[in-house]
Write an enzyme that holds these catalytic residues in place. Structure first.
Site, PDB file in Angstrom:
ATOM      1  N   ARG A   1       0.594  -1.515   0.087  1.00  0.00           N
ATOM      2  CA  ARG A   1      -0.117  -0.020  -0.370  1.00  0.00           C
ATOM      3  C   ARG A   1       0.580   1.738   0.082  1.00  0.00           C
ATOM      4  NH1 ARG A   1      -1.531   1.731   4.597  1.00  0.00           N
ATOM      5  NH2 ARG A   1      -2.281  -0.165   5.281  1.00  0.00           N
TER       6      ARG A   1
ATOM      7  N   ASP B   1      -9.126  17.757 -13.964  1.00  0.00           N
ATOM      8  CA  ASP B   1      -9.920  16.753 -15.019  1.00  0.00           C
ATOM      9  C   ASP B   1      -9.224  17.094 -15.879  1.00  0.00           C
ATOM     10  OD1 ASP B   1     -10.624  14.638 -15.535  1.00  0.00           O
ATOM     11  OD2 ASP B   1     -12.607  14.720 -14.266  1.00  0.00           O
TER      12      ASP B   1
ATOM     13  N   LYS C   1     -10.614   5.302 -18.784  1.00  0.00           N
ATOM     14  CA  LYS C   1     -10.860   6.155 -19.852  1.00  0.00           C
ATOM     15  C   LYS C   1      -9.930   6.248 -20.987  1.00  0.00           C
ATOM     16  CE  LYS C   1     -14.839   7.351 -17.407  1.00  0.00           C
ATOM     17  NZ  LYS C   1     -15.353   7.710 -17.015  1.00  0.00           N
TER      18      LYS C   1
ATOM     19  N   TYR D   1     -18.628  15.544 -15.195  1.00  0.00           N
ATOM     20  CA  TYR D   1     -19.058  14.848 -14.671  1.00  0.00           C
ATOM     21  C   TYR D   1     -19.821  14.707 -13.666  1.00  0.00           C
ATOM     22  CZ  TYR D   1     -18.469   9.478 -13.915  1.00  0.00           C
ATOM     23  OH  TYR D   1     -18.549   8.005 -13.879  1.00  0.00           O
TER      24      TYR D   1
HETATM   25  C1  LIG Z   1     -15.348   8.620 -15.910  1.00  0.00           C
HETATM   26  C2  LIG Z   1     -15.341   9.868 -15.188  1.00  0.00           C
HETATM   27  C3  LIG Z   1     -14.245  10.487 -13.784  1.00  0.00           C
HETATM   28  C4  LIG Z   1     -14.261   9.034 -12.283  1.00  0.00           C
HETATM   29  O1  LIG Z   1     -14.012   8.141 -13.363  1.00  0.00           O
HETATM   30  P1  LIG Z   1     -14.098   6.743 -12.860  1.00  0.00           P
HETATM   31  O2  LIG Z   1     -12.726   5.546 -12.963  1.00  0.00           O
HETATM   32  O3  LIG Z   1     -14.874   5.885 -13.194  1.00  0.00           O
HETATM   33  O4  LIG Z   1     -14.442   6.243 -11.297  1.00  0.00           O
HETATM   34  C5  LIG Z   1     -13.970  11.000 -13.024  1.00  0.00           C
HETATM   35  N1  LIG Z   1     -13.897  12.723 -14.139  1.00  0.00           N
HETATM   36  C6  LIG Z   1     -14.349  12.210 -15.665  1.00  0.00           C
HETATM   37  C7  LIG Z   1     -14.287  13.234 -16.462  1.00  0.00           C
HETATM   38  C8  LIG Z   1     -14.941  11.140 -15.674  1.00  0.00           C
HETATM   39  O5  LIG Z   1     -15.409  10.707 -17.283  1.00  0.00           O
END
Ligand SMILES: *Cc1c(COP(=O)(O)O)cnc(C)c1O
Length: 382
Positions: A51, A175, A200, A103
């Site tokens: 961890r 983000d 993604k 999101y």
């Molecule tokens: C999918 C997404 C998240 C969340 O991520 P996860 O891997 O699904 O927990 C956060 N920000 C954006 C822009 C996303 O597309």
């Protein structure tokens, strides 16, 4: 439009290469060990407990820091785990300004989890710097944006917002899930922290759930590492290896995602059943010029509004190649209905005000031949 950085392409391909001194393995190995034998009392190999540190994770975290141009990279078990850890940096009474075109899961986390700890957020149109300045409160500790926004692909001015954050002495979080460091590097434009859902584009194959934080400076990086180790939502070593493997083709994938998306956006724009296309690569798109100053490719995400909710349902029903599924950024083309799926936790009145209606579809353009994607859309819209 500037071409995708050649240096970044080389960097990505070379992740982990030459790091395995023991065998010379080109692919860096997976270290599943949960714990490590100490050479003696008060001594450590550099690894004590997984961890707190794991060699496979370290290769990945260092690579991500380098790709984003930051000092410290951290990987988590999901994008939400990365965001949760980042939000734990704040204290009760703190306030955050957040993009309103964001999101849905981030909205839910802030509104239904962090409000319990009296960390409050308000949502602004971050494509307007005056709106951001007007929304600053004495207790505001951070600005958190998504650019392009989700699902309307609004473009916020990263450099200008960085200036505002600097004078207000607040943290600036971006983000960068939609564009990845291949197309946009917010830290170089003045952001303090970059967040990713690596589920993604970074993962890119719809087979991995992971999250990333990269900090610009080492001090904040150490504070975030403390939170990562204290709360424990680390990415397992097997998944770290898979993400390393994925990153090697990231620049190539982003280049193709961008080229195909532009082709499809242009085609959709000329279709009589389509009322409006949202894609930063279209000259009509709000923020198109700004986008070109701060990014190197338009990305693979686009949204479009069809003539009626009924037509949207018909389209989803008839598509054969394109999958009706949440998520984005994979090699396979996916389509979703944001108002009903990814953004269902955002109040109906806000969705309506933003223009996220039941006729709005979001397309994550994959790596199939663009002609095949167009043919599928064409038959489904007929
Ligand atoms: C999918 C997404 C998240 C969340 O991520 P996860 O891997 O699904 O927990 C956060 N920000 C954006 C822009 C996303 O597309």
């Amino acid at each position: 439009m500037k071409p995708v950085s050649k240096r970044l392409t080389t960097q990505s391909v070379q992740i982990g290469v030459g790091h395995d001194d023991q065998t010379g393995g080109i692919s860096f190995p997976i270290y599943p060990s949960a714990t490590y034998r100490h050479p003696g009392v008060g001594q450590s190999t550099g690894y004590d407990y997984t961890r707190s540190g794991n060699p496979t994770r370290e290769v990945l975290e260092d690579a991500l820091a380098k790709l984003e141009g930051g000092a410290r990279g951290l990987v988590f078990s999901s994008g939400m785990a990365a965001l949760t850890t980042l939000l734990l940096h704040f204290s009760s009474g703190d306030h955050l300004l957040v993009s309103e075109d964001l999101y849905g899961g981030t909205y839910r986390l802030l509104e239904q989890v962090f409000t319990k700890f009296d960390v409050r957020a308000s949502y602004v149109d971050t494509t307007s710097t005056t709106a951001v300045e007007a929304a600053l409160l004495p207790q505001t500790k951070a600005l958190m944006i998504e650019t392009p926004g989700n699902p309307l692909l609004g473009i916020s001015d990263i450099s200008a917002l960085a200036e505002i954050c600097k004078s207000a002495r607040i943290l600036f979080i971006v983000d960068n899930t939609f564009l990845t460091p291949v197309l946009q590097r917010p830290l170089e434009l003045g952001a303090d922290v970059v967040v990713h859902s690596a589920t993604k584009y970074l993962g890119g194959h719809s087979d991995l759930c992971a999250g990333v934080l990269v900090s610009k400076d080492i001090e904040l990086g150490e504070q975030l590492y403390f939170l990562q180790n204290s709360t424990g939502a680390v990415l397992p070593p097997q998944d770290c290896w898979l993400l390393i493997r994925s990153l090697k083709t990231l620049p190539l994938r982003m280049e193709r995602h961008s080229a195909s998306a532009l082709q499809i956006a242009t085609w959709l724009q000329n279709h009589s059943a389509v009322e409006r296309v949202y894609y930063p690569g279209l000259p009509e798109h709000f923020g198109h010029a700004l986008f070109q100053q701060q990014a190197e490719g338009f990305g693979g995400m686009l949204s479009f509004r069809v003539r009626s909710p009924h037509l949207a349902v018909q389209l989803l029903d008839r598509l054969r190649l394109i999958s009706f599924a949440e998520s984005l950024g994979g090699v396979e083309t996916l389509i979703t209905l944001p108002a009903v799926q990814t953004h269902s936790d955002i109040p109906a009145a806000d969705l309506k005000r933003l223009g996220i209606c039941n006729s709005l579809l979001r397309l994550s353009v994959g790596l199939e031949e663009p002609e095949d994607i167009i043919a599928d859309l064409n038959q489904a819209l007929a």
